[in-house]
Scaffold this motif. Structure first.
Motif, PDB file in Angstrom:
ATOM      1  N   GLU B 131       0.772  -1.029   0.111  1.00 46.57           N
ATOM      2  CA  GLU B 131       0.074  -0.287   0.110  1.00 46.57           C
ATOM      3  C   GLU B 131       0.788   1.132   0.157  1.00 46.57           C
ATOM      4  N   LEU B 132       2.014   0.862   0.656  1.00 50.03           N
ATOM      5  CA  LEU B 132       2.924   2.286   1.115  1.00 50.03           C
ATOM      6  C   LEU B 132       3.576   2.555  -0.712  1.00 50.03           C
ATOM      7  N   ARG B 133       3.712   1.416  -1.335  1.00 45.71           N
ATOM      8  CA  ARG B 133       4.674   1.473  -2.905  1.00 45.71           C
ATOM      9  C   ARG B 133       3.639   1.764  -3.074  1.00 45.71           C
ATOM     10  N   ARG B 134       2.553   1.996  -3.521  1.00 49.14           N
ATOM     11  CA  ARG B 134       1.482   2.288  -4.536  1.00 49.14           C
ATOM     12  C   ARG B 134       1.585   3.195  -4.117  1.00 49.14           C
ATOM     13  N   GLU B 135       1.343   4.012  -2.920  1.00 50.50           N
ATOM     14  CA  GLU B 135       1.012   5.899  -2.715  1.00 50.50           C
ATOM     15  C   GLU B 135       1.950   6.193  -3.047  1.00 50.50           C
ATOM     16  N   ARG B 136       3.843   5.881  -2.741  1.00 45.71           N
ATOM     17  CA  ARG B 136       4.948   6.257  -3.078  1.00 45.71           C
ATOM     18  C   ARG B 136       4.483   6.233  -5.055  1.00 45.71           C
ATOM     19  N   GLU B 137       3.944   5.180  -5.547  1.00 49.46           N
ATOM     20  CA  GLU B 137       4.350   5.601  -6.671  1.00 49.46           C
ATOM     21  C   GLU B 137       3.127   5.999  -7.330  1.00 49.46           C
ATOM     22  N   ALA B 138       2.348   6.765  -6.728  1.00 54.63           N
ATOM     23  CA  ALA B 138       1.217   7.699  -7.637  1.00 54.63           C
ATOM     24  C   ALA B 138       2.436   8.993  -6.833  1.00 54.63           C
ATOM     25  N   ARG B 139       2.702   9.337  -6.088  1.00 49.33           N
ATOM     26  CA  ARG B 139       3.598  10.761  -5.566  1.00 49.33           C
ATOM     27  C   ARG B 139       4.506  11.262  -6.705  1.00 49.33           C
ATOM     28  N   ASP B 140       5.036   9.906  -7.088  1.00 53.12           N
ATOM     29  CA  ASP B 140       6.445  10.076  -8.331  1.00 53.12           C
ATOM     30  C   ASP B 140       5.541  10.185  -9.448  1.00 53.12           C
ATOM     31  N   ARG B 141       4.452   9.470  -9.474  1.00 53.85           N
ATOM     32  CA  ARG B 141       4.122   9.651 -10.820  1.00 53.85           C
ATOM     33  C   ARG B 141       3.306  11.518 -11.355  1.00 53.85           C
ATOM     34  N   ARG B 142       2.790  12.020  -9.644  1.00 56.22           N
ATOM     35  CA  ARG B 142       2.453  13.402 -10.198  1.00 56.22           C
ATOM     36  C   ARG B 142       3.704  14.023 -10.172  1.00 56.22           C
ATOM     37  N   THR B 143       4.978  13.642 -10.118  1.00 58.52           N
ATOM     38  CA  THR B 143       6.304  14.145  -9.489  1.00 58.52           C
ATOM     39  C   THR B 143       6.469  14.644 -11.357  1.00 58.52           C
ATOM     40  N   VAL B 144       6.873  13.187 -12.167  1.00 58.18           N
ATOM     41  CA  VAL B 144       6.831  12.873 -12.917  1.00 58.18           C
ATOM     42  C   VAL B 144       6.438  14.064 -14.152  1.00 58.18           C
ATOM     43  N   ARG B 145       5.746  14.465 -13.867  1.00 61.02           N
ATOM     44  CA  ARG B 145       4.352  14.996 -15.041  1.00 61.02           C
ATOM     45  C   ARG B 145       4.706  16.727 -14.779  1.00 61.02           C
ATOM     46  N   PHE B 146       5.098  16.468 -13.043  1.00 64.52           N
ATOM     47  CA  PHE B 146       5.552  18.066 -13.087  1.00 64.52           C
ATOM     48  C   PHE B 146       6.828  18.297 -14.243  1.00 64.52           C
ATOM     49  N   PHE B 147       8.054  17.547 -13.649  1.00 68.37           N
ATOM     50  CA  PHE B 147       8.913  17.574 -13.953  1.00 68.37           C
ATOM     51  C   PHE B 147       8.827  17.820 -16.034  1.00 68.37           C
ATOM     52  N   ALA B 148       8.561  16.544 -16.326  1.00 73.26           N
ATOM     53  CA  ALA B 148       8.048  16.552 -17.909  1.00 73.26           C
ATOM     54  C   ALA B 148       7.001  17.944 -18.567  1.00 73.26           C
ATOM     55  N   ASP B 149       6.471  18.973 -17.756  1.00 72.73           N
ATOM     56  CA  ASP B 149       5.936  19.948 -17.902  1.00 72.73           C
ATOM     57  C   ASP B 149       6.842  20.937 -18.651  1.00 72.73           C
ATOM     58  N   ILE B 150       8.256  21.066 -16.970  1.00 74.31           N
ATOM     59  CA  ILE B 150       9.026  22.425 -17.929  1.00 74.31           C
ATOM     60  C   ILE B 150       9.368  21.928 -18.123  1.00 74.31           C
ATOM     61  N   THR B 151       9.732  20.586 -19.054  1.00 71.11           N
ATOM     62  CA  THR B 151      10.911  19.864 -20.057  1.00 71.11           C
ATOM     63  C   THR B 151      10.223  20.254 -21.325  1.00 71.11           C
ATOM     64  N   SER B 152       8.835  20.484 -21.072  1.00 71.33           N
ATOM     65  CA  SER B 152       8.544  20.623 -22.969  1.00 71.33           C
ATOM     66  C   SER B 152       8.590  22.132 -22.849  1.00 71.33           C
ATOM     67  N   ALA B 153       8.440  22.932 -22.148  1.00 68.24           N
ATOM     68  CA  ALA B 153       7.958  23.926 -21.994  1.00 68.24           C
ATOM     69  C   ALA B 153       9.374  24.993 -22.643  1.00 68.24           C
ATOM     70  N   GLU B 154      10.442  24.430 -21.135  1.00 64.93           N
ATOM     71  CA  GLU B 154      11.661  25.017 -21.633  1.00 64.93           C
ATOM     72  C   GLU B 154      12.455  24.984 -22.416  1.00 64.93           C
ATOM     73  N   PHE B 155      12.495  22.891 -23.382  1.00 60.02           N
ATOM     74  CA  PHE B 155      13.630  22.332 -23.742  1.00 60.02           C
ATOM     75  C   PHE B 155      12.901  22.414 -25.777  1.00 60.02           C
ATOM     76  N   GLY B 156      11.229  22.768 -25.743  1.00 60.71           N
ATOM     77  CA  GLY B 156      10.361  21.745 -26.468  1.00 60.71           C
ATOM     78  C   GLY B 156      10.769  20.764 -26.879  1.00 60.71           C
TER      79      GLY B 156
END
Lengths: 220, 220
Positions: B131-156
């Protein structure tokens, strides 16, 4: 691969005509356990079912393994070592860092496709333990050194940085495999491989630039 | 932080004058468990010792936690969420991708130094579960999307590639922390941070180049 099934329930009376060498017998028992996992699931593995499947007596299984858990751990170890050897052979045959990382990522994706379900089953049955973790860490350290040596030689990056970078880049392959498992298509494999290689080559080129600049500063 | 110790062995008769709100009481009990782990080790945690340390009755501890294992899991969850919030606040305050990744790696190294031993103790006591693993994976997915958005915007870089790359680069931080734990010096922290940033920026620049070339080819 066709093998006569022994009569497990009365297995004590089964005697095979040919005595196998100890290592061969052990491999045979692990093959039987693998077959059970693949066809019926990991719950199907027991001292009795393995004896039955391998066509031997239950006491003979006990001569090789203390209990069911020992079988699963031994199987995990054998598969992990086998996969490592297979990938390592392809990696060592490659020329240059790019081809070497490419061999690694392709080999890892292939291995994950083929053996992923078996490892997942073994993990879910608790076959992953701290001893296996230590063995894996030792293999990983050798892999890091191998890639770090090529990185230093090819990019002129100092050993400490080459080793730090190699460890990070090799860890990133875990993410490649997680992403691969969520979408197992050729297109996704291609996207993941190119992205992984871009990060490696772009990252190391930037480090090489920095190493060059650093050297100039030192010798001025 | 000085707190009167309740008489644990006869804890049933201890009554505290002030009744705390349920959430506060729960937090209090987890604080008591943390204190026990830090000072005496995770084996020292029991329903009784936590009651004793918090100066409450044992039945009151049972009102909040079914058993000792529940306490350890709840503590793991609280610490993981707290660390994530702390690092996320620093990461969100940063401007630009480089500063954002820098905030992440610095926050992660700091968190590992401060909370590493607590998490290690909780893990060794089996407090890490699916259960803790799933919670961590959900947090990790949000983190990935957060960084991916900046990456797209800044690096095209196109979204799919930005997300694949961000997931790989964020996974690599695991290696940064493993390497940090083996040598906890300022020099090593600096080397790891620079190496990690070089890989990120060099890798993404290479991907940006490819994206540009790709666009040109499409519009020709």
């Amino acid at each position: 691969m066709a093998r006569q099934r022994g009569s497990g329930a009365v297995g004590l009376r089964v005697v095979r005509p040919v005595r196998l060498a100890r290592a061969d017998r052990r491999a045979d028992l692990l093959d039987a356990a693998t077959h059970l996992i693949v066809t019926e699931g990991v719950e199907a593995v027991s001292m009795e079912s393995v004896a039955d499947r391998a066509g031997v007596s239950r006491p003979l299984v006990y001569k090789h393994f203390g209990n069911r858990s020992d079988i699963l751990v031994a199987l995990f170890r054998r598969e992990a070592e086998r996969l490592h050897s297979e990938i390592a052979a392809e990696v060592r045959a490659a020329q240059g860092l790019e081809a070497t990382y490419r061999a690694l990522v392709r080999g890892s994706i292939k291995a994950s496709s083929q053996s992923g379900p078996l490892f997942a089953a073994l993990r879910s049955a608790g076959a992953w333990n701290s001893e296996l973790r230590r063995e894996r860490e030792a293999r990983d350290r050798r892999t890091v050194r191998f890639f770090a040596d090529i990185t230093s030689a090819e990019f002129g990056i100092p050993a400490a940085k080459a080793e730090a970078a190699s460890a990070m880049l090799l860890t990133a392959i875990e993410s490649v495999l997680v992403q691969w498992r969520t979408r197992q298509t050729g297109a996704n494999a291609g996207l993941l491989e190119e992205t992984y290689l871009d990060i490696i080559l772009g990252g190391l080129e930037r480090m090489a630039e920095r190493a060059k600049t650093g050297s100039v500063a030192v010798y001025r």
